[in-house]
Scaffold this motif. Structure first.
Motif, mmCIF file in Angstrom:
data_model
loop_
_atom_site.group_PDB
_atom_site.id
_atom_site.type_symbol
_atom_site.label_atom_id
_atom_site.label_comp_id
_atom_site.label_asym_id
_atom_site.label_seq_id
_atom_site.Cartn_x
_atom_site.Cartn_y
_atom_site.Cartn_z
ATOM 1 N N ALA A 1 44.585 32.334 38.978
ATOM 2 C CA ALA A 1 43.193 32.628 38.621
ATOM 3 C C ALA A 1 42.311 31.904 39.628
ATOM 4 C CB ALA A 1 42.893 32.161 37.206
ATOM 5 N N LYS A 2 41.247 32.569 40.082
ATOM 6 C CA LYS A 2 40.346 31.976 41.060
ATOM 7 C C LYS A 2 39.079 31.496 40.370
ATOM 8 C CE LYS A 2 38.270 32.785 45.603
ATOM 9 N NZ LYS A 2 38.063 33.740 46.715
ATOM 10 N N HIS A 3 38.622 30.305 40.774
ATOM 11 C CA HIS A 3 37.412 29.718 40.188
ATOM 12 C C HIS A 3 36.523 29.227 41.319
ATOM 13 C CE1 HIS A 3 39.506 29.724 36.322
ATOM 14 N NE2 HIS A 3 40.516 29.147 36.935
ATOM 15 N N GLY A 4 35.288 29.705 41.379
ATOM 16 C CA GLY A 4 34.359 29.235 42.395
ATOM 17 C C GLY A 4 34.808 29.633 43.791
ATOM 18 N N ARG A 5 34.374 28.841 44.771
ATOM 19 C CA ARG A 5 34.671 29.139 46.177
ATOM 20 C C ARG A 5 36.015 28.535 46.581
ATOM 21 N NH1 ARG A 5 29.194 27.909 49.660
ATOM 22 N NH2 ARG A 5 27.688 28.999 48.360
ATOM 23 N N GLY A 6 37.050 29.360 46.624
ATOM 24 C CA GLY A 6 38.330 28.915 47.148
ATOM 25 C C GLY A 6 39.156 28.031 46.248
ATOM 26 N N HIS A 7 38.815 27.945 44.961
ATOM 27 C CA HIS A 7 39.589 27.134 44.032
ATOM 28 C C HIS A 7 40.496 28.029 43.192
ATOM 29 C CE1 HIS A 7 37.265 23.471 44.815
ATOM 30 N NE2 HIS A 7 36.191 24.247 44.839
ATOM 31 N N TYR A 8 41.758 27.658 43.081
ATOM 32 C CA TYR A 8 42.723 28.449 42.341
ATOM 33 C C TYR A 8 43.395 27.593 41.281
ATOM 34 C CZ TYR A 8 42.367 31.755 46.236
ATOM 35 O OH TYR A 8 41.905 32.630 47.186
ATOM 36 N N ASP A 9 43.930 28.268 40.280
ATOM 37 C CA ASP A 9 44.748 27.608 39.278
ATOM 38 C C ASP A 9 45.769 28.616 38.785
ATOM 39 O OD1 ASP A 9 45.742 25.695 37.564
ATOM 40 O OD2 ASP A 9 43.757 25.032 36.934
ATOM 41 N N ILE A 10 46.762 28.139 38.064
ATOM 42 C CA ILE A 10 47.771 29.033 37.519
ATOM 43 C C ILE A 10 47.149 29.868 36.407
ATOM 44 C CG2 ILE A 10 49.940 29.098 36.230
ATOM 45 C CD1 ILE A 10 50.790 26.646 37.841
ATOM 46 N N HIS A 11 47.390 31.168 36.446
ATOM 47 C CA HIS A 11 46.825 32.078 35.453
ATOM 48 C C HIS A 11 47.335 31.691 34.066
ATOM 49 C CE1 HIS A 11 45.865 35.816 33.341
ATOM 50 N NE2 HIS A 11 45.022 36.067 34.335
ATOM 51 N N GLN B 1 45.502 35.415 47.640
ATOM 52 C CA GLN B 1 44.787 36.601 47.177
ATOM 53 C C GLN B 1 45.737 37.566 46.462
ATOM 54 O OE1 GLN B 1 41.558 35.612 47.253
ATOM 55 N NE2 GLN B 1 40.937 37.596 48.076
ATOM 56 N N ALA B 2 46.930 37.751 47.036
ATOM 57 C CA ALA B 2 47.911 38.657 46.423
ATOM 58 C C ALA B 2 48.370 38.127 45.066
ATOM 59 C CB ALA B 2 49.102 38.839 47.356
ATOM 60 N N LEU B 3 48.609 36.822 44.980
ATOM 61 C CA LEU B 3 49.033 36.229 43.707
ATOM 62 C C LEU B 3 47.930 36.322 42.651
ATOM 63 C CD1 LEU B 3 50.912 33.065 45.030
ATOM 64 C CD2 LEU B 3 51.937 35.040 43.880
ATOM 65 N N THR B 4 46.674 36.266 43.097
ATOM 66 C CA THR B 4 45.552 36.422 42.178
ATOM 67 C C THR B 4 45.475 37.855 41.652
ATOM 68 O OG1 THR B 4 44.310 34.689 43.328
ATOM 69 C CG2 THR B 4 43.058 36.170 41.915
ATOM 70 N N LYS C 1 53.269 43.620 38.557
ATOM 71 C CA LYS C 1 53.681 43.924 39.917
ATOM 72 C C LYS C 1 54.623 42.824 40.423
ATOM 73 C CE LYS C 1 49.278 46.197 40.919
ATOM 74 N NZ LYS C 1 48.062 46.162 41.750
ATOM 75 N N SER C 2 55.643 43.228 41.160
ATOM 76 C CA SER C 2 56.601 42.270 41.687
ATOM 77 C C SER C 2 56.027 41.558 42.901
ATOM 78 C CB SER C 2 57.901 42.976 42.053
ATOM 79 O OG SER C 2 57.652 43.954 43.057
ATOM 80 N N LEU C 3 56.625 40.402 43.245
ATOM 81 C CA LEU C 3 56.185 39.619 44.387
ATOM 82 C C LEU C 3 57.075 39.899 45.585
ATOM 83 C CD1 LEU C 3 55.574 36.131 42.711
ATOM 84 C CD2 LEU C 3 53.948 38.000 43.013
ATOM 85 N N THR C 4 56.497 39.806 46.778
ATOM 86 C CA THR C 4 57.308 39.834 47.989
ATOM 87 C C THR C 4 58.074 38.514 48.080
ATOM 88 O OG1 THR C 4 55.622 38.832 49.399
ATOM 89 C CG2 THR C 4 55.546 41.238 49.109
ATOM 90 N N ASP C 5 59.026 38.440 49.000
ATOM 91 C CA ASP C 5 59.811 37.205 49.149
ATOM 92 C C ASP C 5 58.912 36.018 49.481
ATOM 93 O OD1 ASP C 5 62.125 38.578 48.613
ATOM 94 O OD2 ASP C 5 62.736 38.783 50.710
ATOM 95 N N LYS C 6 57.964 36.204 50.397
ATOM 96 C CA LYS C 6 57.093 35.095 50.789
ATOM 97 C C LYS C 6 56.158 34.696 49.655
ATOM 98 C CE LYS C 6 57.215 35.804 55.783
ATOM 99 N NZ LYS C 6 56.444 36.070 57.022
ATOM 100 N N GLN C 7 55.664 35.687 48.902
ATOM 101 C CA GLN C 7 54.820 35.369 47.754
ATOM 102 C C GLN C 7 55.622 34.614 46.701
ATOM 103 O OE1 GLN C 7 53.353 39.204 46.575
ATOM 104 N NE2 GLN C 7 52.121 39.451 48.432
#
Length: 215
Positions: A57-67, A48-51, A2-8
């Motif tokens: 990739a999301k890990h635990g409560r509110g932690h993100y990393d590059i997929h 959330q959209a990028l995930t 899926k493509s990203l919006t400009d802001k994403q």
């Protein structure tokens, strides 16, 4: 894909640049300041959209990393463990919010690249072989009974063994000079869990290594 919006797309490019500069994921405060948002809600929606689109990739409560599938978009990224701040092992203190570089070690990045490190302040966990100044490794998941958790309680952070009881939770120090903290189930729901202690780093000369907690 899926493509990203400009802001994403703008946020995604910012995350990549931040990762390449600091070898870690930017904080909500970093992103809010960079994009001029007055609250974290807009950042949360974009993350959330990028995930969902498999950029993060999301890990635990509110932690993100590059997929993992997007790691090839990083140029010159050093796969060390980010040091995200200091945590009290004694009297509690303010929340973890610093960016303190990274440890020059790598551990099975395909399964554990979401780990991060904290620097210990205090001696309340010495019987668990965690001492003042140690670099400890945190897995951003909620600790189970008997595991050591890095948490924020009533606005302050602490590192303690989690003891689950029928009527609540005890934050148990591993030093008889310190008192345990009892928390009701209702209070525990309001606790911020940074993660679970899984090991610590050691340094000898210019070399770094890791030792993991048994079990």
């Amino acid at each position: 894909m899926k493509s990203l919006t400009d802001k994403q797309q703008q946020l995604w490019e910012y995350i990549l640049d931040f990762y390449e500069d600091y070898s870690q994921f930017p904080s909500y405060e970093d992103m809010q300041e960079a994009f001029g948002y007055s609250s974290s809600n807009s950042i949360y929606q974009h993350l959330q959209a990028l995930t969902k689109k498999n950029y993060l990739a999301k890990h635990g409560r509110g932690h993100y990393d590059i997929h993992p599938s997007k790691r090839n978009e990083l140029s010159g990224f050093y796969p060390g463990i980010p040091v995200k701040g200091r945590i009290a092992a004694g009297a509690m203190h303010e929340a973890i919010s610093e960016n303190l570089g990274h440890l020059p070690v790598e551990i099975h990045p395909e399964t554990s690249d979401h780990y991060f490190a904290l620097i210990v302040d205090g001696e309340s966990m010495i019987d668990a072989d965690i001492r003042d100044g140690d670099y400890i490794i945190i897995d951003p998941r909620e600790p189970g009974d008997g595991e050591i958790g890095a948490i924020r309680y009533r606005g302050e952070t602490t590192l303690k063994t989690i003891r689950k009881r029928a009527d609540g939770i005890t934050l148990q120090p591993e030093n008889p000079s310190f008192d345990p903290i009892d928390i009701t189930p209702e209070e525990w729901e309001k606790v911020t869990v940074y993660g679970t202690y899984v090991g610590k780093a050691w340094k000898k000369g210019n070399d770094w290594g890791l030792i993991f907690r048994a079990g």
